[in-house]
Design an enzyme around this catalytic site. Sequence first.
Site, PDB file in Angstrom:
ATOM      1  N   SER A 112       0.794  -1.233   0.000  1.00 45.85           N
ATOM      2  CA  SER A 112       0.000   0.000   0.000  1.00 45.85           C
ATOM      3  C   SER A 112       0.827   1.284   0.000  1.00 45.85           C
ATOM      4  O   SER A 112       0.259   2.364  -0.155  1.00 45.85           O
ATOM      5  CB  SER A 112      -0.937   0.023   1.198  1.00 45.85           C
ATOM      6  OG  SER A 112      -1.979  -0.882   0.977  1.00 45.85           O
ATOM      7  N   LYS A 137       0.293   3.383  -2.935  1.00 42.96           N
ATOM      8  CA  LYS A 137      -0.892   4.241  -3.062  1.00 42.96           C
ATOM      9  C   LYS A 137      -0.554   5.729  -3.006  1.00 42.96           C
ATOM     10  O   LYS A 137      -1.269   6.571  -3.542  1.00 42.96           O
ATOM     11  CB  LYS A 137      -1.915   3.880  -1.977  1.00 42.96           C
ATOM     12  CG  LYS A 137      -2.453   2.464  -2.162  1.00 42.96           C
ATOM     13  CD  LYS A 137      -3.272   1.953  -0.993  1.00 42.96           C
ATOM     14  CE  LYS A 137      -3.712   0.508  -1.236  1.00 42.96           C
ATOM     15  NZ  LYS A 137      -4.395  -0.111  -0.102  1.00 42.96           N
ATOM     16  N   TYR A 191      -4.142  -2.918 -10.082  1.00 39.52           N
ATOM     17  CA  TYR A 191      -3.973  -2.665  -8.640  1.00 39.52           C
ATOM     18  C   TYR A 191      -3.063  -3.719  -7.986  1.00 39.52           C
ATOM     19  O   TYR A 191      -2.149  -3.386  -7.237  1.00 39.52           O
ATOM     20  CB  TYR A 191      -5.354  -2.622  -7.966  1.00 39.52           C
ATOM     21  CG  TYR A 191      -5.284  -2.581  -6.461  1.00 39.52           C
ATOM     22  CD1 TYR A 191      -4.963  -1.404  -5.784  1.00 39.52           C
ATOM     23  CD2 TYR A 191      -5.498  -3.735  -5.702  1.00 39.52           C
ATOM     24  CE1 TYR A 191      -4.880  -1.376  -4.400  1.00 39.52           C
ATOM     25  CE2 TYR A 191      -5.421  -3.708  -4.328  1.00 39.52           C
ATOM     26  CZ  TYR A 191      -5.110  -2.535  -3.684  1.00 39.52           C
ATOM     27  OH  TYR A 191      -5.006  -2.512  -2.316  1.00 39.52           O
ATOM     28  N   TYR A 215      -4.526   3.883   8.070  1.00 42.76           N
ATOM     29  CA  TYR A 215      -5.888   3.337   8.280  1.00 42.76           C
ATOM     30  C   TYR A 215      -6.402   3.717   9.668  1.00 42.76           C
ATOM     31  O   TYR A 215      -6.270   4.879  10.064  1.00 42.76           O
ATOM     32  CB  TYR A 215      -5.897   1.811   8.068  1.00 42.76           C
ATOM     33  CG  TYR A 215      -5.035   1.394   6.914  1.00 42.76           C
ATOM     34  CD1 TYR A 215      -5.384   1.764   5.620  1.00 42.76           C
ATOM     35  CD2 TYR A 215      -3.855   0.682   7.088  1.00 42.76           C
ATOM     36  CE1 TYR A 215      -4.589   1.426   4.543  1.00 42.76           C
ATOM     37  CE2 TYR A 215      -3.048   0.333   6.003  1.00 42.76           C
ATOM     38  CZ  TYR A 215      -3.430   0.717   4.752  1.00 42.76           C
ATOM     39  OH  TYR A 215      -2.642   0.386   3.692  1.00 42.76           O
ATOM     40  N   VAL A 217       1.194  -3.623   3.864  1.00 39.45           N
ATOM     41  CA  VAL A 217       1.206  -4.918   4.568  1.00 39.45           C
ATOM     42  C   VAL A 217       2.463  -5.741   4.295  1.00 39.45           C
ATOM     43  O   VAL A 217       2.637  -6.796   4.897  1.00 39.45           O
ATOM     44  CB  VAL A 217      -0.041  -5.797   4.299  1.00 39.45           C
ATOM     45  CG1 VAL A 217      -1.273  -5.248   4.957  1.00 39.45           C
ATOM     46  CG2 VAL A 217      -0.253  -6.046   2.829  1.00 39.45           C
TER      47      VAL A 217
HETATM   48  N1  GLN Z   1      -2.272  -5.424  -1.722  1.00 41.99           N
HETATM   49  C1  GLN Z   1      -2.803  -5.281  -0.407  1.00 41.99           C
HETATM   50  C2  GLN Z   1      -4.309  -5.474  -0.423  1.00 41.99           C
HETATM   51  O1  GLN Z   1      -4.906  -4.978  -1.313  1.00 41.99           O
HETATM   52  C3  GLN Z   1      -2.468  -3.916   0.116  1.00 41.99           C
HETATM   53  C4  GLN Z   1      -3.003  -3.686   1.499  1.00 41.99           C
HETATM   54  C5  GLN Z   1      -2.041  -2.947   2.372  1.00 41.99           C
HETATM   55  O2  GLN Z   1      -0.846  -2.871   2.114  1.00 41.99           O
HETATM   56  N2  GLN Z   1      -2.546  -2.464   3.480  1.00 41.99           N
HETATM   57  O3  GLN Z   1      -4.889  -6.113   0.413  1.00 41.99           O
END
Ligand code: GLN
Length: 295
Positions: free
Chosen positions: A50, A53, A177, A229, A247
């Site tokens: 993420s 993003k 994505y 988050y 993650v």
């Molecule tokens: N690729 C992961 C997902 O879509 C990204 C989530 C994350 O890094 N928090 O679940």
Amino acid sequence: MRGRPDRGTVATYIPELACVDPAAFGLAVITADGEIACGGDCDKPFSIQSVSKVFTFTMALGRYGNLLWKRVGREPSGSPFNSIVQLERERGIPRNPFINAGAIAVTDLILSGHQPREALGEILRFMQFVCDDPSVYIDEAVAASEQRTGFRNAALANYMKSFGVLDNPVDLTLGVYFHQCAIAMSCVQLAKAGRFLALQGRNPTTGLSVVPAERARRINAVMLTCGHYDGSGEFAYRVGLPGKSGVGGGILMIAPGKASVAVWSPGLDDAGNSHLGRIALESLSQRMGWSIFGA
Ligand code: GLN
């Protein structure tokens, strides 16, 4: 830091991430004048997940400007990164570009008018451009692993599609994505990539302006309020700087005017943010007096 036993738990819902050594730890700091301080596994590529993003959000803001805010909000969600509950109440418009639903909506905008391969190429080239390093790559095994198991993301995307929030076929948007999340970078590369956010949108090494200063300030604001988050308040309280986690266990942290920092420790806390990574950044920011809220 590396010897600490309290490391959180490695993400297992993407099977390929479960194979990562939980003992890995890397940190890289690049200061405003370009000095690099790093340690541990700072040159080892990891799955940025993420953290990507931040960069797709930057690209989409560049292409769509304020029109982007018709598709995604900019308020903290107070919910887990893959939660679906708010989407129903808010008619398919995700709270912010950093939760999964918001990032999928942003990727859908980047995909519009392109083939998935072109959109992905554009994202990868942007990453290589901001860190001035063409060796950044997509880990196909991680992308395939998430593609096989990304049922929650498929649910989020289909749900948004039902409200007309996505323009492209759901499987194409998700394909881009998943691949953007599977970009692999080292802490040194990631710290370099975030440098423009610490320096009013400019990258002094390449001499190029990535975004206008005002946009860099706004991206930092969304990172501060939404980058972790439902752990964003905790990160602001403890660290006091904009940050974005993934993650894979990476966190990019921006000390405006001072430094760009990347840390990697794969064990996660309950909110899916790197446990040891956050502790390391808290101690770094405290010792350097970097918090944007004062000493
Ligand atoms: N690729 C992961 C997902 O879509 C990204 C989530 C994350 O890094 N928090 O679940």
